[in-house]
Design a protein around this motif. Structure first.
Motif, mmCIF file in Angstrom:
data_model
loop_
_atom_site.group_PDB
_atom_site.id
_atom_site.type_symbol
_atom_site.label_atom_id
_atom_site.label_comp_id
_atom_site.label_asym_id
_atom_site.label_seq_id
_atom_site.Cartn_x
_atom_site.Cartn_y
_atom_site.Cartn_z
ATOM 1 N N THR A 15 0.844 -1.185 0.000
ATOM 2 C CA THR A 15 0.000 0.000 0.000
ATOM 3 C C THR A 15 0.878 1.233 0.000
ATOM 4 O O THR A 15 2.035 1.194 0.421
ATOM 5 C CB THR A 15 -0.909 0.003 1.235
ATOM 6 N N ASP A 16 0.312 2.335 -0.476
ATOM 7 C CA ASP A 16 1.074 3.569 -0.551
ATOM 8 C C ASP A 16 1.558 3.994 0.824
ATOM 9 O O ASP A 16 0.832 3.945 1.810
ATOM 10 C CB ASP A 16 0.219 4.686 -1.149
ATOM 11 N N SER A 17 2.794 4.453 0.877
ATOM 12 C CA SER A 17 3.348 4.982 2.113
ATOM 13 C C SER A 17 2.992 6.454 2.221
ATOM 14 O O SER A 17 2.909 7.171 1.225
ATOM 15 C CB SER A 17 4.864 4.799 2.107
ATOM 16 N N ALA A 18 2.777 6.916 3.469
ATOM 17 C CA ALA A 18 2.444 8.322 3.683
ATOM 18 C C ALA A 18 3.624 9.226 3.358
ATOM 19 O O ALA A 18 3.454 10.409 3.068
ATOM 20 C CB ALA A 18 2.004 8.531 5.126
ATOM 21 N N THR A 19 4.813 8.680 3.396
ATOM 22 C CA THR A 19 6.036 9.441 3.149
ATOM 23 C C THR A 19 6.818 8.768 2.038
ATOM 24 O O THR A 19 6.891 7.547 1.970
ATOM 25 C CB THR A 19 6.894 9.508 4.429
ATOM 26 N N ASP A 20 7.393 9.575 1.160
ATOM 27 C CA ASP A 20 8.168 9.017 0.055
ATOM 28 C C ASP A 20 9.559 8.568 0.490
ATOM 29 O O ASP A 20 10.004 7.464 0.171
ATOM 30 C CB ASP A 20 8.296 10.048 -1.069
ATOM 31 N N VAL A 21 10.263 9.445 1.201
ATOM 32 C CA VAL A 21 11.680 9.203 1.492
ATOM 33 C C VAL A 21 11.955 9.422 2.974
ATOM 34 O O VAL A 21 11.530 10.428 3.560
ATOM 35 C CB VAL A 21 12.587 10.143 0.671
ATOM 36 N N SER A 22 12.663 8.469 3.572
ATOM 37 C CA SER A 22 13.151 8.609 4.947
ATOM 38 C C SER A 22 14.677 8.619 4.926
ATOM 39 O O SER A 22 15.299 7.687 4.409
ATOM 40 C CB SER A 22 12.662 7.455 5.828
ATOM 41 N N ILE A 23 15.263 9.675 5.473
ATOM 42 C CA ILE A 23 16.711 9.765 5.623
ATOM 43 C C ILE A 23 17.059 9.406 7.064
ATOM 44 O O ILE A 23 16.478 9.955 8.000
ATOM 45 C CB ILE A 23 17.223 11.185 5.299
ATOM 46 N N ILE A 24 17.993 8.480 7.247
ATOM 47 C CA ILE A 24 18.390 8.041 8.583
ATOM 48 C C ILE A 24 19.810 8.531 8.858
ATOM 49 O O ILE A 24 20.733 8.226 8.089
ATOM 50 C CB ILE A 24 18.354 6.508 8.725
ATOM 51 N N LEU A 25 19.997 9.261 9.957
ATOM 52 C CA LEU A 25 21.312 9.785 10.325
ATOM 53 C C LEU A 25 21.676 9.321 11.737
ATOM 54 O O LEU A 25 21.139 9.832 12.722
ATOM 55 C CB LEU A 25 21.318 11.313 10.281
ATOM 56 N N PRO A 26 22.559 8.318 11.872
ATOM 57 C CA PRO A 26 23.068 7.958 13.200
ATOM 58 C C PRO A 26 24.087 9.004 13.651
ATOM 59 O O PRO A 26 25.020 9.325 12.911
ATOM 60 C CB PRO A 26 23.720 6.595 12.969
ATOM 61 N N ILE A 27 23.907 9.547 14.836
ATOM 62 C CA ILE A 27 24.732 10.681 15.270
ATOM 63 C C ILE A 27 25.423 10.370 16.580
ATOM 64 O O ILE A 27 24.778 10.010 17.576
ATOM 65 C CB ILE A 27 23.868 11.953 15.409
ATOM 66 N N HIS A 28 26.734 10.503 16.570
ATOM 67 C CA HIS A 28 27.532 10.346 17.788
ATOM 68 C C HIS A 28 28.656 11.378 17.765
ATOM 69 O O HIS A 28 29.594 11.287 16.968
ATOM 70 C CB HIS A 28 28.109 8.934 17.887
ATOM 71 N N ASN A 29 28.531 12.380 18.601
ATOM 72 C CA ASN A 29 29.532 13.450 18.710
ATOM 73 C C ASN A 29 29.787 14.136 17.363
ATOM 74 O O ASN A 29 30.926 14.246 16.905
ATOM 75 C CB ASN A 29 30.844 12.907 19.281
ATOM 76 N N GLU A 30 28.731 14.593 16.731
ATOM 77 C CA GLU A 30 28.836 15.262 15.429
ATOM 78 C C GLU A 30 28.308 16.703 15.492
ATOM 79 O O GLU A 30 27.772 17.217 14.508
ATOM 80 C CB GLU A 30 28.077 14.480 14.360
#
Length: 331
Positions: A15-30
């Motif tokens: 089924t269609d997703s409500a969002t097209d694109v998900s960007i994932i950013l793991p952040i540690h001391n940045e």
């Protein structure tokens, strides 16, 4: 780039997703890199015309990363933040972000600025053309030769040889996944690197594009040569899990039976040598080898039985995550 319909991102039956694109950013001391990377990513995504979300997983940073993320998320609801109680590592951070993602396409990126957000449209083009996974290839790496580039090349060759999935850069965090390919895949250790191989094993189409690899903006890398050995150990685990998770007895029992019958053969040979007065038992190592192989064979068969029992418990157990979330923002 022309707007890409999210329907192109979904597999048949999805089924269609409500969002097209998900960007994932793991952040540690940045802390020194977040603002610039955030703005670059926003500019690219806004130009695409796609609906999107940016999920930052704050992995127990000791600097001001969390404060910066709180400030940014206070005026941008597309920026979502997951805060870990303490540092769990990159794979756990990616796993948390992927589990929370709503996008039809999920694109993890490093938060140190070395991955270029301007490559995002190229990943989406490949996904829209039918790829299940698109892997980034840092063809011109901006890293230290002996501590990172050479070990990476060796590891990539070994992984490709063992898995049978030939891509140049398993270690590049920037990849694009169709949501149905990656969600539901449990990630531990350094296993996020092997999702492309996992997808190929299950009939997915894996493609590769050259990405712009930039020098690190600020701060120090968190990874060194020791990580290569951890990746190779995880490779052994992922192969076992992918091929024998449902039938561990075939793995342990198979090796166990080979060892057991070799032990029998060695014992039979030693007795035959004694009966035909060719060599005394104390004059040949065959009795020792026989006892050792018989014991190892029996132990492996028993281990296979125990593994079968554990496998059944594994499938019936509650769904537990390899991380603990302290807080969520804008969810």
């Amino acid at each position: 780039m022309d707007k890409l319909s999210s329907k192109n991102y979904l597999a048949d039956g999805q089924t269609d997703s409500a969002t097209d694109v998900s960007i994932i950013l793991p952040i540690h001391n940045e802390a020194e890199n977040i603002n610039l990377l955030y703005q670059e990513t926003k500019d690219v995504l806004n130009a695409l015309g796609e609906s999107y979300e940016i999920i930052c997983v704050e992995d127990g940073s000791q600097d001001s990363s969390l404060e910066i993320l709180k400030k940014l998320s206070s005026f941008d609801t597309s920026l979502k933040v997951i805060v870990f109680k303490h540092n769990f590592g990159q794979t756990a951070a990616l796993s948390a972000g992927i589990s929370a993602a709503q996008g039809a396409v999920i694109i993890p990126m490093d938060a140190d600025g070395q991955n270029d957000p301007r490559d995002i449209p190229h990943f989406l083009e490949k996904i829209a053309a039918g790829a299940s996974v698109v892997s980034g290839w840092r063809k011109h790496r901006r890293d230290k030769l002996f501590s990172r580039v050479i070990p990476s090349k060796i590891a990539n060759w070994l992984i490709g040889f063992i898995t049978g999935v030939k891509i140049h850069d398993y270690g590049c965090t920037m990849k694009a996944y169709r949501r149905e390919i990656i969600q539901g895949v449990s990630l531990y250790g350094e296993m996020h690197r092997f999702i492309a191989a996992y997808a190929a094993w299950h009939g997915g189409r894996v493609e590769e594009i050259v990405v712009n690899h930039r020098p690190r903006g600020s701060g120090q890398t968190h990874y060194g040569i020791s990580r290569t050995f951890k990746v190779l150990l995880d490779l052994v685990v992922i192969i076992f899990l992918s091929k024998y998770i449902n039938r561990p007895m075939h793995f342990f029992g198979g090796i166990g039976f080979i060892s057991f019958f070799l032990g029998l053969a060695a014992g039979t040979a030693s007795v035959a040598l004694k009966l035909f007065h060719i060599r005394d038992l104390v004059a040949t190592p065959l009795p020792t080898f026989s006892a050792l192989l018989l014991i190892v064979g029996i132990q492996l068969i028993v281990l296979g039985i125990i593994a079968e029992m554990i496998m059944r418990v594994y499938y019936e157990a509650q769904d537990k995550k390899p991380y603990q979330i302290k807080a969520k923002i804008n969810f």
